[in-house]
Design an enzyme around this catalytic site. Structure first.
Site, PDB file in Angstrom:
ATOM      1  N   ASP A  19       0.810  -1.228   0.000  1.00  0.00           N
ATOM      2  CA  ASP A  19       0.000   0.000   0.000  1.00  0.00           C
ATOM      3  C   ASP A  19       0.840   1.274   0.000  1.00  0.00           C
ATOM      4  O   ASP A  19       0.426   2.293   0.539  1.00  0.00           O
ATOM      5  CB  ASP A  19      -0.964   0.024   1.208  1.00  0.00           C
ATOM      6  CG  ASP A  19      -1.776  -1.249   1.283  1.00  0.00           C
ATOM      7  OD1 ASP A  19      -2.283  -1.653   0.228  1.00  0.00           O
ATOM      8  OD2 ASP A  19      -1.887  -1.835   2.366  1.00  0.00           O
ATOM      9  N   LYS A  22       2.210   2.089  -5.043  1.00  0.00           N
ATOM     10  CA  LYS A  22       2.880   1.569  -6.246  1.00  0.00           C
ATOM     11  C   LYS A  22       2.003   1.725  -7.481  1.00  0.00           C
ATOM     12  O   LYS A  22       2.505   2.021  -8.560  1.00  0.00           O
ATOM     13  CB  LYS A  22       3.217   0.071  -6.068  1.00  0.00           C
ATOM     14  CG  LYS A  22       4.227  -0.209  -4.967  1.00  0.00           C
ATOM     15  CD  LYS A  22       4.498  -1.697  -4.834  1.00  0.00           C
ATOM     16  CE  LYS A  22       3.342  -2.514  -4.317  1.00  0.00           C
ATOM     17  NZ  LYS A  22       2.929  -2.219  -2.946  1.00  0.00           N
ATOM     18  N   ALA A  45      -3.596  -8.141  -3.484  1.00  0.00           N
ATOM     19  CA  ALA A  45      -3.166  -6.774  -3.790  1.00  0.00           C
ATOM     20  C   ALA A  45      -4.370  -5.917  -4.168  1.00  0.00           C
ATOM     21  O   ALA A  45      -5.399  -6.431  -4.591  1.00  0.00           O
ATOM     22  CB  ALA A  45      -2.180  -6.797  -4.953  1.00  0.00           C
ATOM     23  N   GLY A  46      -4.217  -4.630  -4.014  1.00  0.00           N
ATOM     24  CA  GLY A  46      -5.254  -3.706  -4.464  1.00  0.00           C
ATOM     25  C   GLY A  46      -4.560  -2.434  -4.886  1.00  0.00           C
ATOM     26  O   GLY A  46      -4.018  -1.723  -4.047  1.00  0.00           O
ATOM     27  N   HIS A  47      -4.509  -2.172  -6.174  1.00  0.00           N
ATOM     28  CA  HIS A  47      -3.796  -0.996  -6.661  1.00  0.00           C
ATOM     29  C   HIS A  47      -4.796   0.054  -7.135  1.00  0.00           C
ATOM     30  O   HIS A  47      -5.518  -0.148  -8.097  1.00  0.00           O
ATOM     31  CB  HIS A  47      -2.830  -1.404  -7.780  1.00  0.00           C
ATOM     32  CG  HIS A  47      -1.676  -2.214  -7.256  1.00  0.00           C
ATOM     33  ND1 HIS A  47      -0.811  -2.916  -8.059  1.00  0.00           N
ATOM     34  CD2 HIS A  47      -1.250  -2.432  -5.993  1.00  0.00           C
ATOM     35  CE1 HIS A  47       0.099  -3.525  -7.299  1.00  0.00           C
ATOM     36  NE2 HIS A  47      -0.156  -3.242  -6.043  1.00  0.00           N
ATOM     37  N   ARG A 149       3.657 -29.377  -5.395  1.00  0.00           N
ATOM     38  CA  ARG A 149       3.571 -29.945  -6.745  1.00  0.00           C
ATOM     39  C   ARG A 149       2.224 -30.603  -7.024  1.00  0.00           C
ATOM     40  O   ARG A 149       2.122 -31.575  -7.755  1.00  0.00           O
ATOM     41  CB  ARG A 149       4.742 -30.904  -7.011  1.00  0.00           C
ATOM     42  CG  ARG A 149       6.045 -30.122  -7.122  1.00  0.00           C
ATOM     43  CD  ARG A 149       7.235 -30.883  -6.731  1.00  0.00           C
ATOM     44  NE  ARG A 149       7.197 -31.234  -5.331  1.00  0.00           N
ATOM     45  CZ  ARG A 149       8.146 -31.895  -4.704  1.00  0.00           C
ATOM     46  NH1 ARG A 149       9.200 -32.295  -5.375  1.00  0.00           N
ATOM     47  NH2 ARG A 149       8.058 -32.170  -3.430  1.00  0.00           N
ATOM     48  N   GLN A 213       2.294  -6.084  -2.702  1.00  0.00           N
ATOM     49  CA  GLN A 213       2.729  -6.142  -1.296  1.00  0.00           C
ATOM     50  C   GLN A 213       4.036  -5.353  -1.118  1.00  0.00           C
ATOM     51  O   GLN A 213       4.251  -4.410  -1.852  1.00  0.00           O
ATOM     52  CB  GLN A 213       2.866  -7.584  -0.801  1.00  0.00           C
ATOM     53  CG  GLN A 213       1.542  -8.345  -0.687  1.00  0.00           C
ATOM     54  CD  GLN A 213       1.062  -8.935  -1.998  1.00  0.00           C
ATOM     55  OE1 GLN A 213       1.807  -9.561  -2.711  1.00  0.00           O
ATOM     56  NE2 GLN A 213      -0.202  -8.739  -2.306  1.00  0.00           N
ATOM     57  N   ARG A 292     -10.296  -3.137   5.432  1.00  0.00           N
ATOM     58  CA  ARG A 292      -9.887  -3.074   6.843  1.00  0.00           C
ATOM     59  C   ARG A 292      -9.143  -1.765   7.120  1.00  0.00           C
ATOM     60  O   ARG A 292      -8.371  -1.302   6.274  1.00  0.00           O
ATOM     61  CB  ARG A 292      -8.935  -4.242   7.175  1.00  0.00           C
ATOM     62  CG  ARG A 292      -9.610  -5.583   7.196  1.00  0.00           C
ATOM     63  CD  ARG A 292      -8.599  -6.686   7.507  1.00  0.00           C
ATOM     64  NE  ARG A 292      -7.654  -6.888   6.410  1.00  0.00           N
ATOM     65  CZ  ARG A 292      -6.624  -7.724   6.475  1.00  0.00           C
ATOM     66  NH1 ARG A 292      -6.373  -8.393   7.579  1.00  0.00           N
ATOM     67  NH2 ARG A 292      -5.824  -7.880   5.430  1.00  0.00           N
TER      68      ARG A 292
END
Ligand code: IMP
Ligand code: MG
Length: 418
Positions: A19, A22, A45-47, A149, A213, A292
């Protein structure tokens, strides 16, 4: 084999706990890049992007997709929840942003998040003794299956016999028809990301690598076990996209002018709850993925120094200076001391109990309001002093700063490496 030259990889990574802003930096830099690549993480992620009076949050698709003539590539290191990806593609189309197999490419080797991965993640989080504060998006369990795997890769969605075989050993649910439907929808987008990116670089293009992240959430180098399940440092841009590390010519590490963290784990410069509330309001510090409230605190230079080392940063970007205006005196942590008065590093501090560590702060004059900034000279004096201190402590140039969420509210302080 002839050596290829010319192209360059420009990596944008987080220097804190995610956060850092980026997304908006990638948005700016993607204007001069041919392709933008996501190389790790998933829809944890949240951009956030703000442009043309629009706000858009992307969780999986690289931010460069919003620029015309840009290739957006989801590479092998990413874990993909197909439902989220398809919804994001539909959302882009609703915003009239092109999103087709012509401009979006997905690695055949990216792993697929299935509903049971999300169920495991949520189940663990519901037990107090296991709680890490994850995003409950199934990221960790999907990476676990990858390393065991047993994982399902994007290319497996295309072959019924392989799907039947793989699903038999991992999924209790009737997922076959759903997976085949995903395969039909995503098949046209699948490529070998390494081959594609290597070709673009070989042709002399600039390729932007969009980290998710931040260094302090890195599975190896972060505040384990309060970390995410992937490597978030710059070197992962090579592994997670299938190219050689020599292509990565510049590593821009992004940090806010203060710190935030979502989820559990140590946070040495965290403020008292009342002060956090002020930061949170002013900086809209709520998770872009989960909503959050983010924990807030002062900028932490020992932590940033550590992050710069493990990232191999060649330059810094400092965001959200505007949020510090109107807050009273500004503080920056410059060192940690043990009970005996000895200076200790970030890595040492992580294995000590936080109460035993004294934080040394440098204080700067309050800034009443943020003026319009066109040049560094327009920045309030105490922020310029802060910039000098960061550059001196990290021995790295700050190449760009941002002071607002809109496009254009950023300035370059020095040239990126060419
Ligand atoms: P996970 O990645 O969902 O497994 O969550 C592990 C930790 O990383 C939790 O503390 C999350 O809040 C944090 N985390 C994961 N992704 C992000 C992000 O994009 N920004 C901030 N924190 C994140
Ligand atoms: Mg975020």
């Amino acid at each position: 084999m002839a050596l290829k030259s010319g192209g360059r990889g420009l990596v944008v990574v987080g220097g804190q706990w995610g956060d850092e802003g980026k997304g908006r930096i990638v948005d700016t830099l993607s204007a001069q890049s041919f392709a933008t690549v996501r190389f790790q993480g998933g829809n944890n992620a949240g951009h956030s992007l703000h442009f043309d009076n629009k706000s858009l949050v992307l969780h999986l698709i690289p931010c460069g997709i919003v620029r015309n003539k840009q290739l957006a590539i989801i590479a092998n290191g990413v874990v993909i929840d197909p439902e989220v990806l398809l919804a994001e593609m539909a959302e882009l189309k609703r915003h009239n942003i092109a999103c087709s197999p012509l401009n979006l490419k997905i690695s055949r080797h990216a792993h697929i998040i299935l509903p049971f991965h999300k169920a495991i993640d949520s189940q663990r989080e519901s037990e107090a003794k296991n709680k890490l504060g994850t995003t409950k998006r199934g990221i960790g369990p999907c990476y676990e299956y990858k390393v065991a795997r047993l994982g399902l890769r994007a290319e497996d969605l295309l072959v019924r016999s392989r799907l039947v075989h793989k699903l038999e050993s991992i999924s209790q649910e009737a997922m076959l028809d759903q997976c085949l439907a995903w395969g039909d929808q995503l098949g046209p987008y699948l490529v070998d990301s390494g081959e594609l990116i290597d070709d673009l670089l070989g042709q002399g293009h600039q390729v932007l690598f969009e980290g998710a992240q931040g260094a302090l959430l890195d599975i190896d180098h972060g505040s384990y076990p309060y970390v995410t399940s992937s490597n978030c440092v710059a070197a992962q841009a090579a592994i997670g996209s299938g190219i050689g590390p020599g292509w990565l010519k510049e590593v821009l590490m992004v940090s806010k002018a203060y710190s935030t963290r979502v989820g559990e784990g140590p946070f040495l410069t965290e403020l008292d709850l009342a002060s956090q509330e002020i930061f949170r309001k002013q900086g809209n510090e709520f998770g872009a993925t989960t909503g959050r409230p983010r924990r807030c605190g002062w900028l932490d230079l020992p932590a940033l120094k550590y992050a710069a080392r493990i990232n191999g940063a060649t330059g810094l970007v400092i965001t959200k200076f505007d949020i510090l205006a109107g807050l009273g005196p500004i503080k920056v942590a410059t060192a940690y001391r043990s009970a005996s008065g000895k200076t200790i590093s970030f890595a040492e501090a992580m294995i000590n109990s936080p109460e035993t560590i004294e934080i040394v702060y440098q204080e700067f004059e309050p800034v009443a309001y943020m003026p319009k900034i066109n040049h560094l000279a327009d920045m309030p004096q105490s922020m310029c002093q802060m910039i000098e201190l960061i550059e001196k402590e990290l021995a790295l140039p700050i190449k760009m700063i941002s002071f607002g969420k809109e496009r254009g509210q950023e300035i370059f302080l020095s040239q990126l490496t060419t």
